[in-house]
Write a protein that holds these residues in place. Structure first.
Motif, PDB file in Angstrom:
ATOM      1  N   LYS A   1      57.544  70.257  44.306  1.00  0.00           N
ATOM      2  CA  LYS A   1      57.663  69.214  45.327  1.00  0.00           C
ATOM      3  C   LYS A   1      56.619  68.100  45.145  1.00  0.00           C
ATOM      4  CE  LYS A   1      61.070  71.035  47.715  1.00  0.00           C
ATOM      5  NZ  LYS A   1      61.655  71.952  46.723  1.00  0.00           N
TER       6      LYS A   1
ATOM      7  N   SER B   1      54.983  70.039  37.868  1.00  0.00           N
ATOM      8  CA  SER B   1      54.044  70.129  38.992  1.00  0.00           C
ATOM      9  C   SER B   1      52.884  69.154  38.833  1.00  0.00           C
ATOM     10  CB  SER B   1      53.445  71.538  39.061  1.00  0.00           C
ATOM     11  OG  SER B   1      54.438  72.483  39.325  1.00  0.00           O
TER      12      SER B   1
ATOM     13  N   HIS C   1      62.389  68.176  51.449  1.00  0.00           N
ATOM     14  CA  HIS C   1      62.265  67.076  50.481  1.00  0.00           C
ATOM     15  C   HIS C   1      61.547  65.857  51.058  1.00  0.00           C
ATOM     16  CE1 HIS C   1      66.293  68.562  48.492  1.00  0.00           C
ATOM     17  NE2 HIS C   1      65.361  69.489  48.523  1.00  0.00           N
TER      18      HIS C   1
ATOM     19  N   HIS D   1      60.791  78.408  52.703  1.00  0.00           N
ATOM     20  CA  HIS D   1      61.883  79.225  53.239  1.00  0.00           C
ATOM     21  C   HIS D   1      61.423  80.076  54.421  1.00  0.00           C
ATOM     22  CE1 HIS D   1      65.525  81.460  53.604  1.00  0.00           C
ATOM     23  NE2 HIS D   1      64.742  82.514  53.765  1.00  0.00           N
TER      24      HIS D   1
ATOM     25  N   TYR E   1      71.548  69.418  41.243  1.00  0.00           N
ATOM     26  CA  TYR E   1      71.209  69.647  42.649  1.00  0.00           C
ATOM     27  C   TYR E   1      72.188  68.821  43.470  1.00  0.00           C
ATOM     28  CZ  TYR E   1      66.589  71.387  41.084  1.00  0.00           C
ATOM     29  OH  TYR E   1      65.567  72.072  40.495  1.00  0.00           O
TER      30      TYR E   1
ATOM     31  N   ASP F   1      65.549  70.548  58.084  1.00  0.00           N
ATOM     32  CA  ASP F   1      65.020  71.044  56.826  1.00  0.00           C
ATOM     33  C   ASP F   1      64.499  69.795  56.116  1.00  0.00           C
ATOM     34  OD1 ASP F   1      64.703  71.638  54.135  1.00  0.00           O
ATOM     35  OD2 ASP F   1      66.311  73.117  54.093  1.00  0.00           O
TER      36      ASP F   1
ATOM     37  N   ARG G   1      69.245  68.311  36.480  1.00  0.00           N
ATOM     38  CA  ARG G   1      69.738  69.444  37.270  1.00  0.00           C
ATOM     39  C   ARG G   1      70.856  69.002  38.198  1.00  0.00           C
ATOM     40  NH1 ARG G   1      66.220  74.034  37.214  1.00  0.00           N
ATOM     41  NH2 ARG G   1      67.654  74.959  38.683  1.00  0.00           N
TER      42      ARG G   1
ATOM     43  N   SER H   1      58.608  71.829  52.560  1.00  0.00           N
ATOM     44  CA  SER H   1      58.310  72.765  51.467  1.00  0.00           C
ATOM     45  C   SER H   1      57.199  72.208  50.592  1.00  0.00           C
ATOM     46  CB  SER H   1      59.552  72.975  50.597  1.00  0.00           C
ATOM     47  OG  SER H   1      59.172  73.533  49.343  1.00  0.00           O
TER      48      SER H   1
HETATM   49  N1  T4K Z   1      65.342  73.684  51.688  1.00  0.00           N
HETATM   50  C1  T4K Z   1      65.612  72.850  50.677  1.00  0.00           C
HETATM   51  C2  T4K Z   1      66.515  71.687  50.933  1.00  0.00           C
HETATM   52  C3  T4K Z   1      65.030  73.046  49.420  1.00  0.00           C
HETATM   53  O1  T4K Z   1      65.326  72.211  48.403  1.00  0.00           O
HETATM   54  C4  T4K Z   1      64.151  74.149  49.229  1.00  0.00           C
HETATM   55  C5  T4K Z   1      63.567  74.386  47.940  1.00  0.00           C
HETATM   56  C6  T4K Z   1      63.891  74.983  50.328  1.00  0.00           C
HETATM   57  C7  T4K Z   1      64.511  74.718  51.544  1.00  0.00           C
HETATM   58  C8  T4K Z   1      62.986  76.170  50.232  1.00  0.00           C
HETATM   59  O2  T4K Z   1      61.626  75.815  50.068  1.00  0.00           O
HETATM   60  P1  T4K Z   1      60.635  76.822  49.243  1.00  0.00           P
HETATM   61  O3  T4K Z   1      60.775  78.178  49.866  1.00  0.00           O
HETATM   62  O4  T4K Z   1      61.022  76.793  47.784  1.00  0.00           O
HETATM   63  O5  T4K Z   1      59.266  76.231  49.515  1.00  0.00           O
HETATM   64  C9  T4K Z   1      63.529  74.634  42.873  1.00  0.00           C
HETATM   65  C10 T4K Z   1      62.447  75.157  43.785  1.00  0.00           C
HETATM   66  O6  T4K Z   1      62.089  76.496  43.499  1.00  0.00           O
HETATM   67  C11 T4K Z   1      62.770  75.046  45.227  1.00  0.00           C
HETATM   68  O7  T4K Z   1      61.529  75.036  45.918  1.00  0.00           O
HETATM   69  C12 T4K Z   1      63.516  73.769  45.567  1.00  0.00           C
HETATM   70  N2  T4K Z   1      63.957  73.717  46.935  1.00  0.00           N
HETATM   71  C13 T4K Z   1      64.713  73.601  44.670  1.00  0.00           C
HETATM   72  C14 T4K Z   1      65.471  72.340  44.948  1.00  0.00           C
HETATM   73  O8  T4K Z   1      64.253  73.552  43.340  1.00  0.00           O
HETATM   74  P2  T4K Z   1      64.826  75.774  40.942  1.00  0.00           P
HETATM   75  O9  T4K Z   1      65.494  77.083  40.837  1.00  0.00           O
HETATM   76  O10 T4K Z   1      65.569  74.560  40.539  1.00  0.00           O
HETATM   77  O11 T4K Z   1      63.380  75.784  40.226  1.00  0.00           O
HETATM   78  P3  T4K Z   1      63.008  75.950  38.709  1.00  0.00           P
HETATM   79  O12 T4K Z   1      62.145  77.153  38.563  1.00  0.00           O
HETATM   80  O13 T4K Z   1      64.219  75.850  37.866  1.00  0.00           O
HETATM   81  O14 T4K Z   1      62.072  74.686  38.450  1.00  0.00           O
HETATM   82  C15 T4K Z   1      62.588  73.385  38.200  1.00  0.00           C
HETATM   83  C16 T4K Z   1      61.651  72.691  37.236  1.00  0.00           C
HETATM   84  O15 T4K Z   1      60.387  72.494  37.838  1.00  0.00           O
HETATM   85  C17 T4K Z   1      61.357  73.461  35.959  1.00  0.00           C
HETATM   86  O16 T4K Z   1      62.303  73.124  34.992  1.00  0.00           O
HETATM   87  C18 T4K Z   1      59.976  72.983  35.565  1.00  0.00           C
HETATM   88  C19 T4K Z   1      59.339  72.570  36.859  1.00  0.00           C
HETATM   89  N3  T4K Z   1      58.340  73.540  37.332  1.00  0.00           N
HETATM   90  C20 T4K Z   1      58.774  74.711  37.893  1.00  0.00           C
HETATM   91  C21 T4K Z   1      57.863  75.608  38.363  1.00  0.00           C
HETATM   92  C22 T4K Z   1      58.322  76.910  38.973  1.00  0.00           C
HETATM   93  C23 T4K Z   1      56.996  73.244  37.223  1.00  0.00           C
HETATM   94  O17 T4K Z   1      56.602  72.184  36.693  1.00  0.00           O
HETATM   95  N4  T4K Z   1      56.080  74.143  37.688  1.00  0.00           N
HETATM   96  C24 T4K Z   1      56.453  75.317  38.262  1.00  0.00           C
HETATM   97  O18 T4K Z   1      55.577  76.097  38.696  1.00  0.00           O
HETATM   98  O19 T4K Z   1      64.388  75.667  42.467  1.00  0.00           O
END
Ligand code: T4K
Length: 385
Positions: free
Chosen positions: A196, A22, A170, A73, A325, A167, A323, A191
């Motif tokens: 992000k 972040s 990104h 979301h 993705y 959407d 990741r 988002s």
């Molecule tokens: N539509 C699309 C196309 C999207 O990609 C997303 C979200 C949405 C809709 C929904 O928007 P939001 O409701 O989320 O605003 C992450 C995110 O949680 C998600 O927002 C995002 N897309 C998605 C692509 O990626 P995870 O499960 O991969 O997140 P996580 O917790 O594994 O975090 C990834 C890395 O980020 C961690 O290894 C370290 C870093 N990190 C994570 C957090 C939570 C930080 O540096 N700080 C933090 O606070 O989903």
């Protein structure tokens, strides 16, 4: 000359690298921004910070009618509800769970169309082929910050009387020929999650073409309340709070530098891996600015020598978390078991098996990029012997 402590070097070399990190403003700046909340005691329900951020984002993204939400979301789910859609919504399976869930949670039926191999966005020809008398909308994703073929999708939508929703989770700050991503179609969602390019810790923005929909969004993000003694819709709570908006106001002051520093990281990856057979970067699109939200590379095993999954595991063992993705495709989620067949979207299925998002964030050190790309080159040479 300074002496280098070998232990320190070793620790540094092995420091874990996550897929992203972040971005945060200076701590004092955030404290100064939130200080007024202790006077006002107004912490949520469309307070002053939320309204200021909506105005600032309207200007930055060149969008009208932006409404902030607690997360992306909820912004998307509420947008779909506000637009009174029915029946089927054509969408991509190559996305985060949120896109499809927003459709399904609105009682609508997702219909998956295939994507293009060069930028992973919906293939307009596949969209047109998926239209039925029950189709009411197209929900496309500007995946990794690359723009969909907005002109072709709009032409199809106009021809068939469909709504177009993007959407744009990104696509913060992405423009085509000076036009903001949030102005295409009937509506878009951005988002502002912590991961992000621009974050409000958690947050999202819904932008709409029709100003009348804004009033509806405000109502639907607040339990369907229409007035002090009137509740006209059954709706939940999607409002952004003032502390999140304050984070956004601070982060917005640094956004240009943030994207610039990401572009340096992107350029280093591209230079280090240029001409490596079997590695393809996301294609740059003509007239479209990039925000460097992600660093997706496509690994073609035949040419590279080892598979995407082998690279993922190897990097992990070396302390680097890339990741996948977006693997699996949404159509292969357990949650949707028996409902879809991912062989209907072969291009998306292949992308899900071949794309890897490498670490990307503005503070990613040059030596860490070198370390990651060296590991990839080692694997490539190993795979060829
Ligand atoms: N539509 C699309 C196309 C999207 O990609 C997303 C979200 C949405 C809709 C929904 O928007 P939001 O409701 O989320 O605003 C992450 C995110 O949680 C998600 O927002 C995002 N897309 C998605 C692509 O990626 P995870 O499960 O991969 O997140 P996580 O917790 O594994 O975090 C990834 C890395 O980020 C961690 O290894 C370290 C870093 N990190 C994570 C957090 C939570 C930080 O540096 N700080 C933090 O606070 O989903």
């Amino acid at each position: 000359m300074t002496t280098v402590d070998p232990d320190e070097l070793l620790t540094k070399a092995k420091a874990p690298v996550l897929v992203t990190q972040s971005s945060m403003p200076p701590m004092e700046e955030y404290f100064a921004e939130i200080a007024s909340l202790w006077d006002s005691k107004w912490l949520t329900n469309r307070g002053e910070k939320v309204r200021s951020l909506e105005a600032a984002l309207g200007e930055y993204l060149s969008v009208k009618n932006g409404t902030l939400f607690a997360n992306g979301h909820l912004a998307l789910e509420t947008l779909l509800a506000a637009m009174d859609l029915e029946g089927e919504v054509i969408t991509t399976p190559f996305t985060f769970a949120s896109t499809t869930h927003a459709i399904v949670r609105n009682g609508l039926t997702p219909v998956f169309a295939d994507i293009k191999a060069d930028d992973y966005t919906l293939d307009p020809a596949a969209v047109e082929a998926a239209i039925t008398p029950r189709t009411s909308a197209i929900l496309a994703v500007h995946v990794y910050g690359g723009l969909c073929d907005v002109d072709a999708l709009q032409t199809i939508a106009d021809r068939h009387g469909l709504a177009v929703i993007y959407d744009a989770a990104h696509a913060f700050g992405v423009e085509r020929d000076g036009i903001g991503a949030g102005t295409f179609g009937d509506a878009s969602m951005f988002s502002f999650h912590a991961t992000k390019v621009f974050n409000t810790i958690e947050g999202g923005l819904a932008t709409v073409k029709d100003p009348q929909v804004v009033e509806r969004l405000h109502k639907l993000q607040n339990f369907g309340i229409s007035g002090p003694e009137r509740v006209t819709d059954v709706a939940g709570n999607g409002k952004m709070n003032e502390f999140a908006a304050a984070m956004g106001l601070c982060n917005l002051r640094y956004i240009d530098g943030e994207i610039k520093r990401r572009s340096v990281v992107d350029a280093q990856y591209r230079a280090n891996l240029a001409d490596v057979p079997g590695i393809t970067f996301l294609a740059k699109q003509r007239g479209v600015t990039q925000n460097h939200a992600y660093l997706p590379v496509r690994i073609t095993e035949d040419e590279f020598g080892v598979s995407r999954d082998r690279i993922y595991e190897d990097l992990k063992q070396n302390g680097v978390t890339a990741r996948k993705y977006f693997f699996p495709l949404v159509s292969d989620f357990e949650a949707y078991a028996g409902k879809f067949d991912s062989s209907d979207t072969p291009v998306a299925r292949r992308a899900a098996n071949e794309v890897l998002a490498l670490p990307m964030f503005s503070d990613l050190a040059a030596e860490d990029v070198d370390r990651i790309t060296t590991e990839l080159l080692n694997l490539h040479f190993e795979g060829r012997v």
